[in-house]
Write a protein that holds these residues in place. Structure first.
Motif, PDB file in Angstrom:
ATOM      1  N   VAL A  89       0.843  -1.198   0.000  1.00 12.12           N
ATOM      2  CA  VAL A  89       0.000   0.000   0.000  1.00 12.12           C
ATOM      3  C   VAL A  89       0.879   1.249   0.000  1.00 12.12           C
ATOM      4  CG1 VAL A  89      -1.750   1.292   1.289  1.00 12.12           C
ATOM      5  CG2 VAL A  89      -1.887  -1.215   1.169  1.00 12.12           C
ATOM      6  N   LEU A  90       1.883   1.267   0.873  1.00 12.13           N
ATOM      7  CA  LEU A  90       2.801   2.407   0.963  1.00 12.13           C
ATOM      8  C   LEU A  90       3.538   2.617  -0.360  1.00 12.13           C
ATOM      9  CD1 LEU A  90       4.330   4.614   2.500  1.00 12.13           C
ATOM     10  CD2 LEU A  90       5.840   2.815   3.397  1.00 12.13           C
ATOM     11  N   GLU A  91       4.097   1.558  -0.914  1.00 15.94           N
ATOM     12  CA  GLU A  91       4.840   1.687  -2.167  1.00 15.94           C
ATOM     13  C   GLU A  91       3.949   2.135  -3.314  1.00 15.94           C
ATOM     14  OE1 GLU A  91       6.755  -2.070  -2.802  1.00 15.94           O
ATOM     15  OE2 GLU A  91       8.263  -1.700  -1.236  1.00 15.94           O
ATOM     16  N   ASP A  92       2.733   1.592  -3.391  1.00 17.54           N
ATOM     17  CA  ASP A  92       1.814   2.014  -4.449  1.00 17.54           C
ATOM     18  C   ASP A  92       1.486   3.496  -4.335  1.00 17.54           C
ATOM     19  OD1 ASP A  92       1.777  -0.534  -5.504  1.00 17.54           O
ATOM     20  OD2 ASP A  92      -0.252  -1.013  -4.805  1.00 17.54           O
ATOM     21  N   PHE A  93       1.247   3.961  -3.121  1.00 16.26           N
ATOM     22  CA  PHE A  93       0.959   5.379  -2.891  1.00 16.26           C
ATOM     23  C   PHE A  93       2.149   6.227  -3.325  1.00 16.26           C
ATOM     24  CE2 PHE A  93       0.992   9.213  -0.271  1.00 16.26           C
ATOM     25  CZ  PHE A  93      -0.284   9.691  -0.468  1.00 16.26           C
ATOM     26  N   GLN A  94       3.353   5.834  -2.896  1.00 10.11           N
ATOM     27  CA  GLN A  94       4.554   6.593  -3.231  1.00 10.11           C
ATOM     28  C   GLN A  94       4.821   6.600  -4.733  1.00 10.11           C
ATOM     29  OE1 GLN A  94       7.154   4.338  -0.651  1.00 10.11           O
ATOM     30  NE2 GLN A  94       7.270   6.004   0.835  1.00 10.11           N
ATOM     31  N   ASP A  95       4.595   5.457  -5.385  1.00  8.81           N
ATOM     32  CA  ASP A  95       4.923   5.321  -6.800  1.00  8.81           C
ATOM     33  C   ASP A  95       3.873   5.903  -7.736  1.00  8.81           C
ATOM     34  OD1 ASP A  95       7.237   4.025  -6.026  1.00  8.81           O
ATOM     35  OD2 ASP A  95       6.468   2.013  -6.426  1.00  8.81           O
ATOM     36  N   THR A  96       2.687   6.181  -7.224  1.00  6.36           N
ATOM     37  CA  THR A  96       1.629   6.703  -8.090  1.00  6.36           C
ATOM     38  C   THR A  96       1.326   8.152  -7.730  1.00  6.36           C
ATOM     39  OG1 THR A  96      -0.107   5.749  -6.681  1.00  6.36           O
ATOM     40  CG2 THR A  96       0.628   4.429  -8.561  1.00  6.36           C
ATOM     41  N   ILE A  97       0.318   8.373  -6.931  1.00 11.68           N
ATOM     42  CA  ILE A  97      -0.178   9.733  -6.690  1.00 11.68           C
ATOM     43  C   ILE A  97       0.893  10.662  -6.118  1.00 11.68           C
ATOM     44  CG2 ILE A  97      -1.172   9.213  -4.417  1.00 11.68           C
ATOM     45  CD1 ILE A  97      -2.726  11.568  -7.011  1.00 11.68           C
ATOM     46  N   LEU A  98       1.700  10.181  -5.172  1.00 13.77           N
ATOM     47  CA  LEU A  98       2.696  11.069  -4.577  1.00 13.77           C
ATOM     48  C   LEU A  98       3.735  11.494  -5.613  1.00 13.77           C
ATOM     49  CD1 LEU A  98       3.567  12.565  -2.048  1.00 13.77           C
ATOM     50  CD2 LEU A  98       4.931  10.567  -1.433  1.00 13.77           C
ATOM     51  N   THR A  99       4.246  10.548  -6.385  1.00 15.88           N
ATOM     52  CA  THR A  99       5.228  10.880  -7.418  1.00 15.88           C
ATOM     53  C   THR A  99       4.628  11.807  -8.463  1.00 15.88           C
ATOM     54  OG1 THR A  99       6.418   8.811  -7.087  1.00 15.88           O
ATOM     55  CG2 THR A  99       6.715   9.897  -9.211  1.00 15.88           C
ATOM     56  N   GLU A 100       3.401  11.536  -8.865  1.00 14.89           N
ATOM     57  CA  GLU A 100       2.744  12.370  -9.871  1.00 14.89           C
ATOM     58  C   GLU A 100       2.542  13.797  -9.369  1.00 14.89           C
ATOM     59  OE1 GLU A 100      -0.807  10.283 -11.008  1.00 14.89           O
ATOM     60  OE2 GLU A 100       0.335   8.472 -11.486  1.00 14.89           O
ATOM     61  N   ILE A 101       2.091  13.936  -8.135  1.00  9.54           N
ATOM     62  CA  ILE A 101       1.843  15.269  -7.591  1.00  9.54           C
ATOM     63  C   ILE A 101       3.156  16.014  -7.347  1.00  9.54           C
ATOM     64  CG2 ILE A 101       0.918  16.544  -5.593  1.00  9.54           C
ATOM     65  CD1 ILE A 101      -1.173  15.489  -7.667  1.00  9.54           C
ATOM     66  N   GLU A 102       4.196  15.314  -6.915  1.00  8.28           N
ATOM     67  CA  GLU A 102       5.500  15.969  -6.749  1.00  8.28           C
ATOM     68  C   GLU A 102       5.965  16.565  -8.075  1.00  8.28           C
ATOM     69  OE1 GLU A 102       7.411  13.378  -3.066  1.00  8.28           O
ATOM     70  OE2 GLU A 102       7.689  12.669  -5.133  1.00  8.28           O
ATOM     71  N   GLY A 103       5.822  15.802  -9.157  1.00  9.10           N
ATOM     72  CA  GLY A 103       6.199  16.312 -10.473  1.00  9.10           C
ATOM     73  C   GLY A 103       5.331  17.473 -10.911  1.00  9.10           C
ATOM     74  N   PHE A 104       4.030  17.363 -10.664  1.00  9.83           N
ATOM     75  CA  PHE A 104       3.116  18.442 -11.047  1.00  9.83           C
ATOM     76  C   PHE A 104       3.406  19.713 -10.252  1.00  9.83           C
ATOM     77  CE2 PHE A 104      -0.798  20.880 -10.685  1.00  9.83           C
ATOM     78  CZ  PHE A 104      -1.099  21.060 -12.025  1.00  9.83           C
ATOM     79  N   GLU A 105       3.658  19.561  -8.967  1.00 11.34           N
ATOM     80  CA  GLU A 105       3.961  20.725  -8.119  1.00 11.34           C
ATOM     81  C   GLU A 105       5.238  21.402  -8.605  1.00 11.34           C
ATOM     82  OE1 GLU A 105       5.931  22.854  -4.789  1.00 11.34           O
ATOM     83  OE2 GLU A 105       6.605  20.983  -5.714  1.00 11.34           O
ATOM     84  N   ARG A 106       6.265  20.620  -8.927  1.00 14.74           N
ATOM     85  CA  ARG A 106       7.539  21.159  -9.424  1.00 14.74           C
ATOM     86  C   ARG A 106       7.307  21.897 -10.755  1.00 14.74           C
ATOM     87  NH1 ARG A 106      10.305  17.407  -7.729  1.00 14.74           N
ATOM     88  NH2 ARG A 106       9.701  15.851  -9.275  1.00 14.74           N
ATOM     89  N   ARG A 107       6.535  21.284 -11.649  1.00  4.89           N
ATOM     90  CA  ARG A 107       6.230  21.907 -12.944  1.00  4.89           C
ATOM     91  C   ARG A 107       5.481  23.222 -12.755  1.00  4.89           C
ATOM     92  NH1 ARG A 107       1.820  19.602 -17.164  1.00  4.89           N
ATOM     93  NH2 ARG A 107       1.788  21.429 -18.515  1.00  4.89           N
TER      94      ARG A 107
END
Length: 137
Positions: A89-107
């Motif tokens: 569960v933790l890895e899926d969260f980190q690898d999906t929504i968290l990674t996507e939002i980190e990239g979007f926030e940076r962009r």
């Protein structure tokens, strides 16, 4: 910090500043959720460790059926869907929504504020300092 450090907020509209701020806050809340998932993962592991110990204690005290139930039904059981464990569960969260939002926030920060973080807060800090300076005069 030089005077250029505070400049991005002066070129952004209020709506752009608010949008950037909301994206930053969204990321921060998801980072907090990650912390909660880490806590969930660790708490689950500790609980399972206690159940593993209970299995051996039950067996030592002659309660084979209960020990067998723990070993065969409870301990190998995942926390989600019967087969997914807390780290999944933790890895899926980190690898999906968290990674996507980190990239979007940076962009978003790059496109709106030249990569600067907490632009709205910097503006607020600067205004409070200016207000304090005005009061001292």
């Amino acid at each position: 910090m030089g005077t250029d450090d505070a400049a991005p907020d002066e070129t952004l509209t209020e709506t752009e500043l608010e949008a950037l701020h909301e994206v930053e806050l969204g990321l921060e809340w998801l980072q907090r959720a990650q912390g909660e998932l880490i806590e969930f993962h660790h708490a689950t592991g500790h609980g399972m460790d206690h159940l593993d110990l209970a299995e051996s204690r039950l067996r030592e005290s002659g309660h084979e059926a209960l020990a067998d139930a723990l070993r065969q039904e409870v301990l190998p059981h995942g926390v989600v869907d019967g087969d997914r464990w807390s780290y999944d569960v933790l890895e899926d969260f980190q690898d999906t929504i968290l990674t996507e939002i980190e990239g979007f926030e940076r962009r978003t920060r790059e496109e709106l504020a030249g990569g600067r973080r907490h632009v709205l807060e910097r503006r607020q800090e600067r205004r409070w300092k200016e207000r304090a300076d005005d009061r001292e005069r």
